[in-house]
Design an enzyme around this catalytic site. Structure first.
Site, short mmCIF file in Angstrom:
data_model
loop_
_atom_site.label_atom_id
_atom_site.label_comp_id
_atom_site.label_asym_id
_atom_site.label_seq_id
_atom_site.Cartn_x
_atom_site.Cartn_y
_atom_site.Cartn_z
CE1 TYR A 1 -3.84 -2.59 0.49
CE2 TYR A 1 -4.67 -0.37 1.24
CZ TYR A 1 -4.81 -1.87 0.86
OH TYR A 1 -6.03 -2.37 0.78
CE LYS B 1 1.71 -17.91 -3.20
NZ LYS B 1 0.89 -18.84 -3.14
CG ASP C 1 -2.21 -19.90 -1.80
OD1 ASP C 1 -1.56 -19.99 -0.69
OD2 ASP C 1 -1.79 -20.58 -2.91
CG ASP D 1 -8.00 -4.84 1.50
OD1 ASP D 1 -9.11 -4.27 2.30
OD2 ASP D 1 -8.08 -4.41 0.38
CG ASP E 1 -13.48 -6.55 2.37
OD1 ASP E 1 -13.45 -6.26 3.63
OD2 ASP E 1 -13.92 -6.04 1.47
C1 IPM Z 1 -10.28 -1.09 4.27
C2 IPM Z 1 -10.56 -0.26 2.51
C3 IPM Z 1 -9.34 0.52 2.49
C4 IPM Z 1 -8.26 -0.50 2.17
C5 IPM Z 1 -9.66 1.52 1.22
C6 IPM Z 1 -10.68 2.14 1.18
C7 IPM Z 1 -8.58 2.06 0.73
O1 IPM Z 1 -10.70 -1.29 1.81
O2 IPM Z 1 -10.28 -0.23 5.22
O3 IPM Z 1 -10.27 -2.37 4.14
O4 IPM Z 1 -7.87 -0.91 1.29
O5 IPM Z 1 -7.48 -0.47 3.38
MG MG Z 2 -10.73 -3.41 2.58
#
Ligand code: IPM
Ligand code: MG
Length: 371
Positions: A142, A189, A221, A245, A249
Site C-alpha cells: 500500500y 506467501k 491462498d 485487506d 473482507d
Molecule cells: C479497508 C478499505 C481500504 C483499504 C480502502 C478504502 C482504501 O478497503 O479499510 O479495508 O484498502 O485499506
Molecule cells: Mg478493505
C-alpha cells in the site's frame, strides 16, 4: 474519565450510524460519570466537496489532538466508477493511517446464535466462530514505492517491510491471543515473497517470548480456503496489509451481516474505531442502516481507555437485542426497527442497565416501554 473524541462521520450512512454511536457514548458517560468531548471534522467525499481535500489539515489536527477517533465511512459512487480520479475519498483514510501511525487493524469476527442462518456458510460451520484478524496497516504494498511509465506501458507497486514494523504488530498479536484462544496463525506467501520470509523469521523470534501461545503458518491462498471451510480453527490471524485487506473482507461475510462487525486501528498515541462496512450510499438518509457495527466499535474504543465494564455493558445490550430478534431490516429480524430506533433502544438500555441488572424479564420490560 475525561476524553477528547474526534468524530469523523464521513459519507453515505456514516453520519447516521455515528449519530447512534454517540447516543451510546452519551449514555455510557452519563451512567458511569465520564465526560466525552466530541470534535467533529470532515473526511472523504464530503471533505472533497467542501474543502477540495479528502483529509483537510483541520481534520488531521483534530485527530492528532484527540484521545480516540470515531470514524463513520467514506466513499461515493462518483469515485468508485472512476479509478483514475486524481482526488479520491480513500486517500483521506490512507493518509490518516500513515500520519497517525495506525499500524494495526483489528477486526474481530464473532457470531450470534440467532443469526447463524444469515451466513452463506452452513450453520454448523459458523457456530462458535470467534476469530480476530490483525492486519498490518501502514506498510507493505500500500505504501511502497510506486510508479507508472506511460511510454513503456508498465507500472509497479513495491512491497516493503522492516523488522521493526513486523515486530510491533506481532507483539500485539501475541498479547491479543493470550487473552483469547492462545493461537496465532501467520498468513503469508513465504514460498514466493521475500517480505513474507522476513515476516516468518521475525515472528518466530518473537514467539519465543510467548511459550504458552501456539504459532502456525499458512500460505494466503490456502488461508482463503480454510477460512471458508474451517473458520472455527482460527483464533488470531496475523498478516500484512494487502493480504489482511482481502482476508478481512472474506471473513466479514461469515457472520452473516456486515452491519455487526466493528474494527479498531491502533496507533502509538491515538487509535481509530470504525464499522467495517462501507458508506452504503443507496441507504444514506433512509434510516435503515444497522448502527450496531459502529456501536460495537464504541465498545472497542471504551476498552482502549480500559473502561472494561462499560465496554461489556455495550456488548451485552447489543447481544440481548439480537437474541430478542430485534434489529434493522437486513437482519430479517422478528421485529424490524430503524437505525435511530436501534440507537435509542441501546442507549436507553445502557442508561437503565443498573435498574435492569441485565435480567431477562427486565430487559423485556425495558424494550416494551420504548417500543
Ligand atoms: C479497508 C478499505 C481500504 C483499504 C480502502 C478504502 C482504501 O478497503 O479499510 O479495508 O484498502 O485499506
Ligand atoms: Mg478493505
Amino acid at each position: 474519565m475525561r476524553k477528547k473524541i474526534a468524530v469523523l462521520p464521513g459519507d453515505g450512512i456514516g453520519p447516521e450510524v455515528i449519530e447512534q454511536a454517540l447516543k451510546v457514548m452519551d449514555a455510557v458517560a452519563d451512567r458511569y460519570d465520564h465526560f466525552f468531548e466530541y470534535c467533529y471534522a470532515d473526511v472523504g467525499a464530503v471533505a472533497i466537496e467542501k474543502h477540495g481535500d479528502p483529509l483537510p489539515d483541520f481534520t488531521l489536527e483534530t485527530c492528532v489532538n484527540s484521545d480516540a477517533i470515531l470514524f463513520g465511512a467514506i466513499g461515493h459512487p462518483k469515485y468508485d466508477n472512476d479509478p483514475n480520479a486524481k482526488v479520491r475519498p480513500e486517500q483521506g483514510l490512507l493518509k490518516l493511517r500513515k500520519e497517525l501511525g495506525l499500524y494495526a487493524n483489528l477486526r474481530p469476527v464473532t457470531t450470534y446464535p440467532k443469526l447463524l442462518h444469515l451466513s452463506p456458510l452452513k450453520e454448523e460451520k459458523v457456530k462458535d466462530v470467534d476469530l480476530l484478524i490483525l492486519r498490518e496497516l501502514t506498510g507493505g504494498i500500500y505504501f511502497g514505492t510506486k510508479g507508472k511509465d506511460e511510454k513503456a506501458g508498465t507500472a509497479f507497486d513495491t512491497c516493503e517491510y522492516s523488522v521493526a514494523e513486523i515486530e510491533r504488530i506481532t507483539k500485539l498479536a501475541f498479547e491479543s491471543a493470550a487473552n483469547r484462544k492462545k493461537k496465532v496463525t501467520l498468513v503469508d506467501k513465504a514460498n514466493v515473497l521475500e517480505t513474507s520470509r522476513l515476516w516468518r523469521d521475525t515472528v518466530r523470534k518473537i514467539a519465543k517470548n510467548y511459550p504458552e501461545i501456539e504459532l502456525d503458518f499458512m500460505y494466503v491462498d490456502n488461508a482463503a480456503m480454510q477460512l471458508i471451510q474451517y473458520p472455527k480453527n482460527f483464533d488470531v490471524i496475523l498478516t500484512s496489509n494487502m493480504f489482511g485487506d482481502i482476508l478481512s473482507d472474506e471473513a466479514s461475510v461469515i457472520a452473516g451481516s456486515m452491519g455487526l462487525l466493528p474494527s479498531a486501528s491502533i496507533g502509538a498515541k491515538t487509535s481509530l474505531f470504525e464499522p467495517i462496512h462501507g458508506s452504503f450510499p443507496q441507504a444514506a438518509g433512509e434510516d435503515i442502516a444497522n448502527p450496531m457495527a459502529t456501536i460495537l466499535s464504541v465498545a472497542m474504543l471504551l476498552e482502549s481507555f480500559e473502561l472494561l465494564q462499560e465496554a461489556r455493558v455495550v456488548r451485552t445490550v447489543v447481544k440481548k437485542l439480537l437474541e430478542k430478534g430485534i434489529g434493522t431490516p437486513e437482519l430479517k429480524p422478528k421485529i424490524t426497527y430503524s437505525c435511530s430506533q436501534v440507537g435509542d433502544m441501546i442507549a436507553y438500555m445502557i442508561s437503565e442497565s443498573e435498574k435492569f441488572s441485565m435480567k431477562e424479564e427486565k430487559m423485556n420490560d425495558g424494550i416494551s416501554t420504548i417500543i
